[in-house]
Structure formats: C-alpha cells, structure tokens
Design a protein around this motif. Structure first.
Motif, PDB file in Angstrom:
ATOM      1  N   ALA A  36       5.669   5.044  -1.125  1.00  0.00           N
ATOM      2  CA  ALA A  36       5.211   3.877  -1.870  1.00  0.00           C
ATOM      3  C   ALA A  36       6.301   2.814  -1.860  1.00  0.00           C
ATOM      4  CB  ALA A  36       4.868   4.262  -3.307  1.00  0.00           C
ATOM      5  N   PRO A  37       5.946   1.564  -1.545  1.00  0.00           N
ATOM      6  CA  PRO A  37       6.939   0.491  -1.534  1.00  0.00           C
ATOM      7  C   PRO A  37       7.533   0.242  -2.918  1.00  0.00           C
ATOM      8  CG  PRO A  37       4.891  -0.212  -0.498  1.00  0.00           C
ATOM      9  CD  PRO A  37       4.634   1.113  -1.135  1.00  0.00           C
ATOM     10  N   ARG A  38       8.712  -0.324  -2.916  1.00  0.00           N
ATOM     11  CA  ARG A  38       9.410  -0.660  -4.153  1.00  0.00           C
ATOM     12  C   ARG A  38       8.528  -1.556  -5.033  1.00  0.00           C
ATOM     13  NH1 ARG A  38      14.258   0.238  -5.264  1.00  0.00           N
ATOM     14  NH2 ARG A  38      14.928   0.528  -3.124  1.00  0.00           N
ATOM     15  N   GLY A  39       8.483  -1.226  -6.290  1.00  0.00           N
ATOM     16  CA  GLY A  39       7.743  -2.039  -7.240  1.00  0.00           C
ATOM     17  C   GLY A  39       6.274  -1.688  -7.369  1.00  0.00           C
ATOM     18  N   LEU A  40       5.759  -0.818  -6.499  1.00  0.00           N
ATOM     19  CA  LEU A  40       4.346  -0.450  -6.572  1.00  0.00           C
ATOM     20  C   LEU A  40       4.164   0.617  -7.641  1.00  0.00           C
ATOM     21  CD1 LEU A  40       1.508  -0.756  -5.242  1.00  0.00           C
ATOM     22  CD2 LEU A  40       2.087   1.240  -3.899  1.00  0.00           C
ATOM     23  N   GLU A  79      13.545   6.133  -1.962  1.00  0.00           N
ATOM     24  CA  GLU A  79      13.709   6.241  -0.514  1.00  0.00           C
ATOM     25  C   GLU A  79      13.086   7.536   0.019  1.00  0.00           C
ATOM     26  OE1 GLU A  79      14.498   5.001   3.176  1.00  0.00           O
ATOM     27  OE2 GLU A  79      14.875   3.818   1.372  1.00  0.00           O
ATOM     28  N   GLN A  80      13.168   8.615  -0.769  1.00  0.00           N
ATOM     29  CA  GLN A  80      12.623   9.909  -0.353  1.00  0.00           C
ATOM     30  C   GLN A  80      11.112   9.988  -0.537  1.00  0.00           C
ATOM     31  OE1 GLN A  80      14.769   9.479  -2.887  1.00  0.00           O
ATOM     32  NE2 GLN A  80      16.733  10.225  -2.165  1.00  0.00           N
ATOM     33  N   GLY A  81      10.502   9.013  -1.163  1.00  0.00           N
ATOM     34  CA  GLY A  81       9.076   9.068  -1.441  1.00  0.00           C
ATOM     35  C   GLY A  81       8.805   9.803  -2.749  1.00  0.00           C
ATOM     36  N   TYR A  82       7.574  10.118  -2.968  1.00  0.00           N
ATOM     37  CA  TYR A  82       7.143  10.764  -4.206  1.00  0.00           C
ATOM     38  C   TYR A  82       6.386  12.026  -3.829  1.00  0.00           C
ATOM     39  CZ  TYR A  82       4.988  11.305  -8.795  1.00  0.00           C
ATOM     40  OH  TYR A  82       4.589  11.788 -10.008  1.00  0.00           O
ATOM     41  N   ARG A  83       6.727  13.140  -4.432  1.00  0.00           N
ATOM     42  CA  ARG A  83       6.038  14.396  -4.159  1.00  0.00           C
ATOM     43  C   ARG A  83       5.328  14.846  -5.427  1.00  0.00           C
ATOM     44  NH1 ARG A  83      11.203  17.334  -2.057  1.00  0.00           N
ATOM     45  NH2 ARG A  83      11.973  16.068  -3.759  1.00  0.00           N
ATOM     46  N   ALA A  84       4.041  15.074  -5.305  1.00  0.00           N
ATOM     47  CA  ALA A  84       3.235  15.443  -6.472  1.00  0.00           C
ATOM     48  C   ALA A  84       2.479  16.735  -6.180  1.00  0.00           C
ATOM     49  CB  ALA A  84       2.244  14.324  -6.794  1.00  0.00           C
ATOM     50  N   TRP A  85       2.165  17.459  -7.222  1.00  0.00           N
ATOM     51  CA  TRP A  85       1.372  18.662  -7.061  1.00  0.00           C
ATOM     52  C   TRP A  85       0.506  18.868  -8.282  1.00  0.00           C
ATOM     53  CZ3 TRP A  85       6.400  18.684  -8.597  1.00  0.00           C
ATOM     54  CH2 TRP A  85       6.706  19.377  -9.748  1.00  0.00           C
ATOM     55  N   SER A 115       0.838  -1.193   0.000  1.00  0.00           N
ATOM     56  CA  SER A 115       0.000   0.000   0.000  1.00  0.00           C
ATOM     57  C   SER A 115       0.874   1.245   0.000  1.00  0.00           C
ATOM     58  CB  SER A 115      -0.923   0.003   1.220  1.00  0.00           C
ATOM     59  OG  SER A 115      -0.152   0.009   2.406  1.00  0.00           O
ATOM     60  N   LEU A 116       0.291   2.341  -0.386  1.00  0.00           N
ATOM     61  CA  LEU A 116       0.984   3.603  -0.301  1.00  0.00           C
ATOM     62  C   LEU A 116       0.286   4.445   0.752  1.00  0.00           C
ATOM     63  CD1 LEU A 116      -0.923   5.783  -2.085  1.00  0.00           C
ATOM     64  CD2 LEU A 116       0.124   4.528  -3.924  1.00  0.00           C
ATOM     65  N   GLU A 139      -5.014  13.230 -12.543  1.00  0.00           N
ATOM     66  CA  GLU A 139      -4.452  11.907 -12.266  1.00  0.00           C
ATOM     67  C   GLU A 139      -2.931  11.983 -12.272  1.00  0.00           C
ATOM     68  OE1 GLU A 139      -6.011   9.015 -14.957  1.00  0.00           O
ATOM     69  OE2 GLU A 139      -7.958   8.990 -13.947  1.00  0.00           O
ATOM     70  N   LEU A 140      -2.313  11.350 -11.267  1.00  0.00           N
ATOM     71  CA  LEU A 140      -0.861  11.351 -11.117  1.00  0.00           C
ATOM     72  C   LEU A 140      -0.394   9.914 -10.952  1.00  0.00           C
ATOM     73  CD1 LEU A 140      -1.005  14.171  -8.482  1.00  0.00           C
ATOM     74  CD2 LEU A 140      -0.174  14.468 -10.799  1.00  0.00           C
ATOM     75  N   ASN A 141       0.578   9.503 -11.746  1.00  0.00           N
ATOM     76  CA  ASN A 141       1.102   8.139 -11.670  1.00  0.00           C
ATOM     77  C   ASN A 141       2.238   8.073 -10.661  1.00  0.00           C
ATOM     78  OD1 ASN A 141      -0.623   7.112 -13.673  1.00  0.00           O
ATOM     79  ND2 ASN A 141       0.696   7.970 -15.245  1.00  0.00           N
ATOM     80  N   ILE A 142       2.146   7.117  -9.742  1.00  0.00           N
ATOM     81  CA  ILE A 142       3.148   6.903  -8.700  1.00  0.00           C
ATOM     82  C   ILE A 142       3.901   5.622  -9.020  1.00  0.00           C
ATOM     83  CG2 ILE A 142       3.500   6.450  -6.242  1.00  0.00           C
ATOM     84  CD1 ILE A 142       2.370   9.217  -6.766  1.00  0.00           C
ATOM     85  N   ASP A 143       5.219   5.703  -9.062  1.00  0.00           N
ATOM     86  CA  ASP A 143       6.077   4.527  -9.208  1.00  0.00           C
ATOM     87  C   ASP A 143       6.912   4.434  -7.948  1.00  0.00           C
ATOM     88  OD1 ASP A 143       5.250   3.745 -11.805  1.00  0.00           O
ATOM     89  OD2 ASP A 143       6.444   5.369 -12.641  1.00  0.00           O
ATOM     90  N   GLY A 144       6.673   3.411  -7.136  1.00  0.00           N
ATOM     91  CA  GLY A 144       7.314   3.281  -5.838  1.00  0.00           C
ATOM     92  C   GLY A 144       8.787   2.946  -5.912  1.00  0.00           C
ATOM     93  N   GLY A 145       9.403   2.983  -4.734  1.00  0.00           N
ATOM     94  CA  GLY A 145      10.776   2.567  -4.615  1.00  0.00           C
ATOM     95  C   GLY A 145      11.757   3.663  -4.274  1.00  0.00           C
TER      96      GLY A 145
END
Length: 119
Positions: free
Chosen positions: A64-68, A95-101, A21-22, A87-93
């Motif tokens: 988001a975990p690696r591979g998600l 270490e700093q996470g993903y920042r979207a706006w 999960s994210l 809509e924003l696409n998240i690709d996990g993995g």
C-alpha cells in the motif's frame, strides 16, 4: 495572491491525479500461522476433526502506498454462500508492506463432513 492562485490550481488539478491503489503480493490458506514472523506454516489433511480442532488461517500480504488508509476483507464462503467477513484496516507506507491474517474456527457441519488435503 500568487500563492492562492497556485493552491487553487493544484486543488482543481487533483482530478487528473490517479488514485493510489493497493495490491496483493501473496496469499495462502494454511492450517497454522507463525504470529511472530507473520507467515503461514504447516500442512495437514482437512479432516473434520482437524478443522474443528485447529481451524484454518487465511494470510494476505498487501503493498500500500504511503498515506493510503483502506479496509480490506477476508470473506469466507461455503458452497457459494458467504459465511463470515473479517474486516482488516490497512495503513500504507511500510516498506515491507502489510501482512494480515484471519483465523476461522466455526465451520458449518456440512463442510466438516468433507475430507480434503492442503499444503
């Protein structure tokens, strides 16, 4: 034969593995955004003129975990009515996470008639 049996057992056992999960680590609504640092910034009075000239930013930090690979949405509502979806696409993995706006600039006339303040 043993390798095939183990592979089949692992495939059957996948139903007991919980899904990755994210989760959201922070979020903000702001009048400005530092794109290089990917951080919200500033404060302003929400006057009709300021909103129509500058718009508003919504910032979301996601872990988001690696591979998600997942799609999240920024849903903009006005008086309970959905006005826009980004809509924003998240690709996990990372270490700093993903920042979207997302940046909204087209507001309904009724919202622009309201004054408020954010910081």
């Amino acid at each position: 034969m043993l390798t095939l049996l183990l592979a089949y057992g692992a495939w059957l056992g996948r139903i007991w593995v919980p899904p990755a999960s994210l989760w959201m680590t922070s979020s903000a609504l702001s009048p400005g955004f530092d794109i290089e640092q990917r951080l919200p910034q500033g404060s302003m009075a929400l006057t009709p003129q300021a909103i129509s000239e500058n718009g508003l930013y919504v910032y979301t930090a996601i872990r988001a975990p690696r591979g998600l690979s997942e799609t999240i949405t920024h849903a903009w509502h006005h008086n309970g009515v959905l006005t826009d979806v980004v809509e924003l696409n998240i690709d996990g993995g990372r270490e700093q996470g993903y920042r979207a706006w997302s940046h909204k600039q087209n507001f309904p006339k009724t919202l622009l008639a309201i004054g408020a303040s954010i910081s």
